[in-house]
Design a protein around this motif. Structure first.
Motif, short mmCIF file in Angstrom:
data_model
loop_
_atom_site.label_atom_id
_atom_site.label_comp_id
_atom_site.label_asym_id
_atom_site.label_seq_id
_atom_site.Cartn_x
_atom_site.Cartn_y
_atom_site.Cartn_z
N VAL A 127 0.80 -1.27 0.23
CA VAL A 127 0.02 0.00 -0.01
C VAL A 127 0.96 1.12 0.13
CG1 VAL A 127 -1.67 1.36 1.11
CG2 VAL A 127 -1.88 -1.13 1.31
N PRO A 128 1.02 1.91 -1.17
CA PRO A 128 1.79 3.09 -1.25
C PRO A 128 1.32 4.27 -0.17
CG PRO A 128 0.56 2.80 -3.30
CD PRO A 128 0.27 1.60 -2.33
N PHE A 129 2.10 4.88 0.60
CA PHE A 129 1.79 6.06 1.25
C PHE A 129 3.12 6.89 1.72
CE2 PHE A 129 2.63 2.59 4.17
CZ PHE A 129 3.41 3.22 5.23
N PRO A 130 3.02 8.03 2.17
CA PRO A 130 4.07 9.02 2.19
C PRO A 130 4.84 8.33 3.64
CG PRO A 130 2.16 10.28 1.74
CD PRO A 130 1.82 9.00 2.02
N GLY A 131 6.13 8.17 3.31
CA GLY A 131 6.95 7.82 4.51
C GLY A 131 7.11 6.05 4.59
N GLY A 132 6.38 5.41 3.63
CA GLY A 132 6.53 4.10 3.80
C GLY A 132 7.93 3.37 3.92
N ARG A 133 8.85 3.97 3.05
CA ARG A 133 10.35 3.47 3.35
C ARG A 133 11.01 3.77 4.65
NH1 ARG A 133 13.30 4.88 -2.52
NH2 ARG A 133 11.76 3.39 -3.75
N ALA A 134 10.62 4.74 5.24
CA ALA A 134 11.15 5.22 6.48
C ALA A 134 10.40 4.32 7.80
CB ALA A 134 10.77 6.66 6.92
N VAL A 135 9.11 3.83 7.34
CA VAL A 135 8.47 2.87 8.31
C VAL A 135 9.07 1.50 8.34
CG1 VAL A 135 6.41 1.88 9.03
CG2 VAL A 135 6.43 4.29 8.29
N ALA A 136 9.33 1.15 7.03
CA ALA A 136 10.05 -0.05 6.86
C ALA A 136 11.21 -0.37 7.38
CB ALA A 136 10.00 -0.58 5.31
N ARG A 137 12.19 0.82 7.30
CA ARG A 137 13.62 0.86 7.85
C ARG A 137 13.60 0.98 9.44
NH1 ARG A 137 16.46 4.98 3.66
NH2 ARG A 137 16.47 3.65 1.90
N SER A 138 12.28 1.59 9.95
CA SER A 138 12.35 1.72 11.38
C SER A 138 11.92 0.43 11.98
CB SER A 138 11.23 2.76 11.74
OG SER A 138 9.79 2.10 11.48
N VAL A 139 11.64 -0.75 11.49
CA VAL A 139 11.19 -2.04 12.02
C VAL A 139 12.61 -2.42 12.38
CG1 VAL A 139 10.53 -4.37 11.19
CG2 VAL A 139 9.14 -2.43 10.61
N ASP A 140 13.82 -2.34 11.61
CA ASP A 140 14.95 -2.93 12.14
C ASP A 140 15.39 -2.26 13.27
OD1 ASP A 140 14.99 -4.46 9.91
OD2 ASP A 140 16.01 -3.06 8.67
N VAL A 141 15.27 -0.70 13.42
CA VAL A 141 15.58 -0.25 14.71
C VAL A 141 14.85 -0.71 15.85
CG1 VAL A 141 15.80 2.27 15.68
CG2 VAL A 141 16.14 2.00 13.21
N PHE A 142 13.48 -0.85 15.79
CA PHE A 142 12.67 -1.38 16.93
C PHE A 142 13.23 -2.62 17.26
CE2 PHE A 142 8.87 -3.06 18.83
CZ PHE A 142 8.47 -1.84 19.29
N LEU A 143 13.81 -3.52 16.47
CA LEU A 143 14.34 -4.78 16.96
C LEU A 143 15.42 -4.73 17.87
CD1 LEU A 143 14.47 -6.93 13.40
CD2 LEU A 143 12.75 -6.83 15.24
N SER A 144 16.01 -3.78 18.04
CA SER A 144 17.22 -3.52 18.96
C SER A 144 16.70 -2.69 20.15
CB SER A 144 18.19 -2.24 18.29
OG SER A 144 17.55 -1.09 18.01
N PHE A 145 15.62 -2.51 20.56
CA PHE A 145 14.79 -2.06 21.71
C PHE A 145 14.89 -3.17 22.72
CE2 PHE A 145 12.37 1.58 19.65
CZ PHE A 145 13.63 2.44 19.17
N PRO A 146 15.40 -2.96 24.14
CA PRO A 146 15.05 -3.89 25.16
C PRO A 146 13.55 -4.08 25.29
CG PRO A 146 15.93 -1.88 25.76
CD PRO A 146 15.89 -1.62 24.49
#
Length: 297
Positions: free
Chosen positions: A109-128
């Motif tokens: 589903v194309p939406f503004p900021g989709g790539r940034a959201v996809a990349r933020s998933v990797d950052v979320f994995l590092s959270f305790p």
């Protein structure tokens, strides 16, 4: 000067290359290839020292006479075992459903900021895990934002959001924290999906729900199996979320190990619970893999 009777020596550039030396039959070469098992010794030694030796000590401590019978006869252990399995299965199911839906939206589903959201998933994995639980406490805790707004508007003594100290609060925290562990392999699988299949399905008049069920879901099954098995094992051994939610009525096997070892100093019982926790984790993981293989994942 070249002496008479001797043939002149040819220049170096025109000399024939020397024949390679062939070792005599029966002679041994000085250099030998190192056997493969020699290279395997260092990692095996590190694994045995860091993991196998402490595990062997735990198993040895659990073999104190009467320790297993005493633990298995206690109501606290049986309740903790049921709670651990139910929370792990419920959190895994929730993560699979929510992770699949979110990955579908991000990938297709194309939406503004989709790539940034996809990349933020990797950052979320590092959270305790306790950080996510702490954030939920700030929002839905007894003195959190939601209850504060409610009491400020209505004048009530306390807010209606009290579920974080119940099994539902632990389940919500685990689903919130572990869902990205399902989304990451799903997004990688969706990136490899052939777009021509989606175009063909769309040209044939297939609705989005049918396209997801017949085209996307079969391709996503291996990723779902990988992410789900990881979440299942991690939920079975999660301790920080249960501790930080303050759910006093929720005791899992890791929490029971902590209680027996630290609060009661009953190390034999703690080791018994730890051994059972490892056995349950490995058993459910193996069962999950068998079911996923039969499902075609």
């Amino acid at each position: 000067m070249v002496s008479r009777g001797a043939a002149p020596e040819a220049p170096a550039a025109f000399r024939a290359p020397a024949a390679p030396e062939v070792p005599a039959p029966g002679s041994r070469t000085t250099s030998r290839a190192v056997p493969a098992w020699v290279w395997a010794l260092p990692p095996v030694a590190v694994l045995a020292l860091v993991f196998l030796y402490p595990l062997a000590l735990v198993v040895q401590e659990s073999l104190v006479p009467g320790a297993y019978a005493q633990v298995f006869a206690s109501t606290a252990f049986r309740d903790a075992l049921v709670t651990t399995v139910l929370l792990a299965l419920g959190a895994t199911a929730g993560c699979l459903v929510l992770g699949f839906v979110l990955a579908l939206v991000i990938a297709f589903v194309p939406f503004p900021g989709g790539r940034a959201v996809a990349r933020s998933v990797d950052v979320f994995l590092s959270f305790p895990s306790f950080l996510i639980t702490l954030a939920l406490l700030f929002v839905y805790g007894t003195a959190g934002m939601a209850n504060g707004v409610w009491t400020g508007v209505t004048g009530a003594a306390e807010g209606p959001f009290q579920f974080l100290t119940t099994p539902w609060g632990v389940l919500l925290a685990e689903i919130t924290y572990f869902t990205p562990f399902v989304m990451r392999p799903l997004l990688a699988a969706f990136a490899q999906l052939d777009g021509a299949q989606l175009e063909v399905a769309s040209s044939l008049g297939a609705r989005p729900a049918r396209t997801v069920r017949r085209v996307i879901l079969p391709e996503a099954l291996p990723a779902l199996a990988a992410g789900g098995s990881l979440v299942l094992v991690m939920c079975l051994n999660e301790f920080g979320i249960v501790l930080f939610t303050g759910a006093k009525g929720v005791t899992t096997l890791p929490a029971l190990v902590y209680s027996k070892a630290v609060l009661e100093s009953d190390y034999a019982a703690a080791c018994v619970v730890a051994v059972v926790n490892v056995a349950v984790s490995v058993g459910l993981y193996g069962l999950y893999r068998v079911v996923s293989k039969r499902a075609g994942a």
